[in-house]
Design a protein around this motif. Structure first.
Motif, PDB file in Angstrom:
ATOM      1  N   GLU A   1       0.935  -4.941 -15.276  1.00  0.00           N
ATOM      2  CA  GLU A   1       2.152  -4.307 -14.648  1.00  0.00           C
ATOM      3  C   GLU A   1       1.698  -2.614 -14.041  1.00  0.00           C
ATOM      4  O   GLU A   1       1.779  -2.625 -13.032  1.00  0.00           O
ATOM      5  CB  GLU A   1       2.406  -3.946 -15.863  1.00  0.00           C
ATOM      6  CG  GLU A   1       3.514  -4.876 -17.081  1.00  0.00           C
ATOM      7  CD  GLU A   1       3.878  -3.479 -18.102  1.00  0.00           C
ATOM      8  OE1 GLU A   1       3.035  -3.059 -19.217  1.00  0.00           O
ATOM      9  OE2 GLU A   1       4.381  -5.029 -19.351  1.00  0.00           O
ATOM     10  N   ARG A   2       0.182  -2.781 -14.308  1.00  0.00           N
ATOM     11  CA  ARG A   2      -0.330  -1.435 -12.738  1.00  0.00           C
ATOM     12  C   ARG A   2      -0.601  -2.121 -11.995  1.00  0.00           C
ATOM     13  O   ARG A   2      -0.919  -1.466 -11.246  1.00  0.00           O
ATOM     14  CB  ARG A   2      -1.043  -1.442 -14.382  1.00  0.00           C
ATOM     15  CG  ARG A   2      -0.762  -0.453 -15.377  1.00  0.00           C
ATOM     16  CD  ARG A   2      -2.530   0.063 -15.952  1.00  0.00           C
ATOM     17  NE  ARG A   2      -2.076   0.899 -17.244  1.00  0.00           N
ATOM     18  CZ  ARG A   2      -2.323   2.057 -17.717  1.00  0.00           C
ATOM     19  NH1 ARG A   2      -3.033   3.049 -16.536  1.00  0.00           N
ATOM     20  NH2 ARG A   2      -2.268   2.557 -18.312  1.00  0.00           N
TER      21      ARG A   2
ATOM     22  N   TYR B   1      -3.155  -4.190 -11.221  1.00  0.00           N
ATOM     23  CA  TYR B   1      -4.224  -4.028 -11.040  1.00  0.00           C
ATOM     24  C   TYR B   1      -5.648  -5.833 -10.902  1.00  0.00           C
ATOM     25  O   TYR B   1      -6.213  -5.755 -11.025  1.00  0.00           O
ATOM     26  CB  TYR B   1      -5.428  -3.803 -12.355  1.00  0.00           C
ATOM     27  CG  TYR B   1      -5.549  -2.181 -13.604  1.00  0.00           C
ATOM     28  CD1 TYR B   1      -4.765  -1.269 -11.552  1.00  0.00           C
ATOM     29  CD2 TYR B   1      -5.768  -1.816 -13.876  1.00  0.00           C
ATOM     30  CE1 TYR B   1      -4.942   0.173 -11.643  1.00  0.00           C
ATOM     31  CE2 TYR B   1      -5.456  -0.431 -14.055  1.00  0.00           C
ATOM     32  CZ  TYR B   1      -4.888   0.404 -12.860  1.00  0.00           C
ATOM     33  OH  TYR B   1      -5.300   1.497 -13.613  1.00  0.00           O
TER      34      TYR B   1
ATOM     35  N   TRP C   1     -10.167   2.931 -16.436  1.00  0.00           N
ATOM     36  CA  TRP C   1      -8.604   2.278 -17.475  1.00  0.00           C
ATOM     37  C   TRP C   1      -8.341   1.796 -18.650  1.00  0.00           C
ATOM     38  O   TRP C   1      -8.616   2.646 -19.341  1.00  0.00           O
ATOM     39  CB  TRP C   1      -7.534   0.691 -16.688  1.00  0.00           C
ATOM     40  CG  TRP C   1      -6.070   0.796 -17.712  1.00  0.00           C
ATOM     41  CD1 TRP C   1      -5.129   1.616 -18.382  1.00  0.00           C
ATOM     42  CD2 TRP C   1      -6.190  -0.663 -17.883  1.00  0.00           C
ATOM     43  NE1 TRP C   1      -4.673   1.032 -18.601  1.00  0.00           N
ATOM     44  CE2 TRP C   1      -4.959  -0.557 -18.522  1.00  0.00           C
ATOM     45  CE3 TRP C   1      -6.412  -2.086 -17.505  1.00  0.00           C
ATOM     46  CZ2 TRP C   1      -4.600  -1.874 -18.993  1.00  0.00           C
ATOM     47  CZ3 TRP C   1      -6.445  -2.384 -18.011  1.00  0.00           C
ATOM     48  CH2 TRP C   1      -5.238  -2.593 -18.447  1.00  0.00           C
TER      49      TRP C   1
ATOM     50  N   ASP D   1      -8.128   4.098 -21.348  1.00  0.00           N
ATOM     51  CA  ASP D   1      -7.092   3.422 -22.806  1.00  0.00           C
ATOM     52  C   ASP D   1      -7.299   3.052 -24.390  1.00  0.00           C
ATOM     53  O   ASP D   1      -6.658   3.393 -25.158  1.00  0.00           O
ATOM     54  CB  ASP D   1      -6.078   2.594 -22.192  1.00  0.00           C
ATOM     55  CG  ASP D   1      -5.497   3.866 -20.581  1.00  0.00           C
ATOM     56  OD1 ASP D   1      -5.630   5.062 -20.362  1.00  0.00           O
ATOM     57  OD2 ASP D   1      -4.042   3.358 -20.559  1.00  0.00           O
TER      58      ASP D   1
END
Length: 96
Positions: A27-28, A30, A43, A47
Motif C-alpha cells: 500500500e505504501r 515499498y 518505517w 510504526d
C-alpha cells in the motif's frame, strides 16, 4: 534464529502476520524495486518498533517474496530453517 523465527517474532511483537505487513508495505509502495531497505527499516521502526534484524527479515520478504536461499535449510546450525519457503499467514495457522 531461523528466518521463520524472525517472522514469528515479528508477528508476536506487532500483532500482524507477515502477510498483513507485506500488504501494508505494498500500500505504501515499498514493494517497488527502487525502494531502499533503509526506507522500509525506518518505517518498521517508527510504526512497529522493530529492530534492524527483524526489519531486514521482512525487507527480504517484501523485496524477494517468501522463498529464501537453501543455505541453512535442513542444516543443524542455529539459523536453520525447515523449508526454503517461509510461512506468511501466521504462526497459529502454519501446518505441522
Amino acid at each position: 534464529m531461523s528466518f521463520q523465527a524472525y517472522l514469528d517474532n515479528i508477528e508476536t511483537k506487532t500483532g500482524k502476520t507477515p502477510r498483513e505487513l507485506l500488504a501494508l508495505a505494498t500500500e505504501r509502495g515499498y514493494d517497488a524495486p527502487a525502494t531502499k531497505a533503509g526506507t522500509i527499516v525506518d518505517w518498521l521502526r517508527a510504526d512497529f518498533d522493530l529492530g534492524r534484524g527483524h526489519a531486514m527479515a521482512l525487507v527480504h520478504v517484501i523485496k524477494h517474496g517468501p522463498t529464501i536461499p537453501g543455505k541453512h535449510v535442513g542444516t543443524a546450525g542455529t539459523h536453520r530453517d525447515a523449508s526454503n519457503t517461509l510461512w506468511l499467514d501466521g504462526a497459529a495457522t502454519r501446518p505441522a
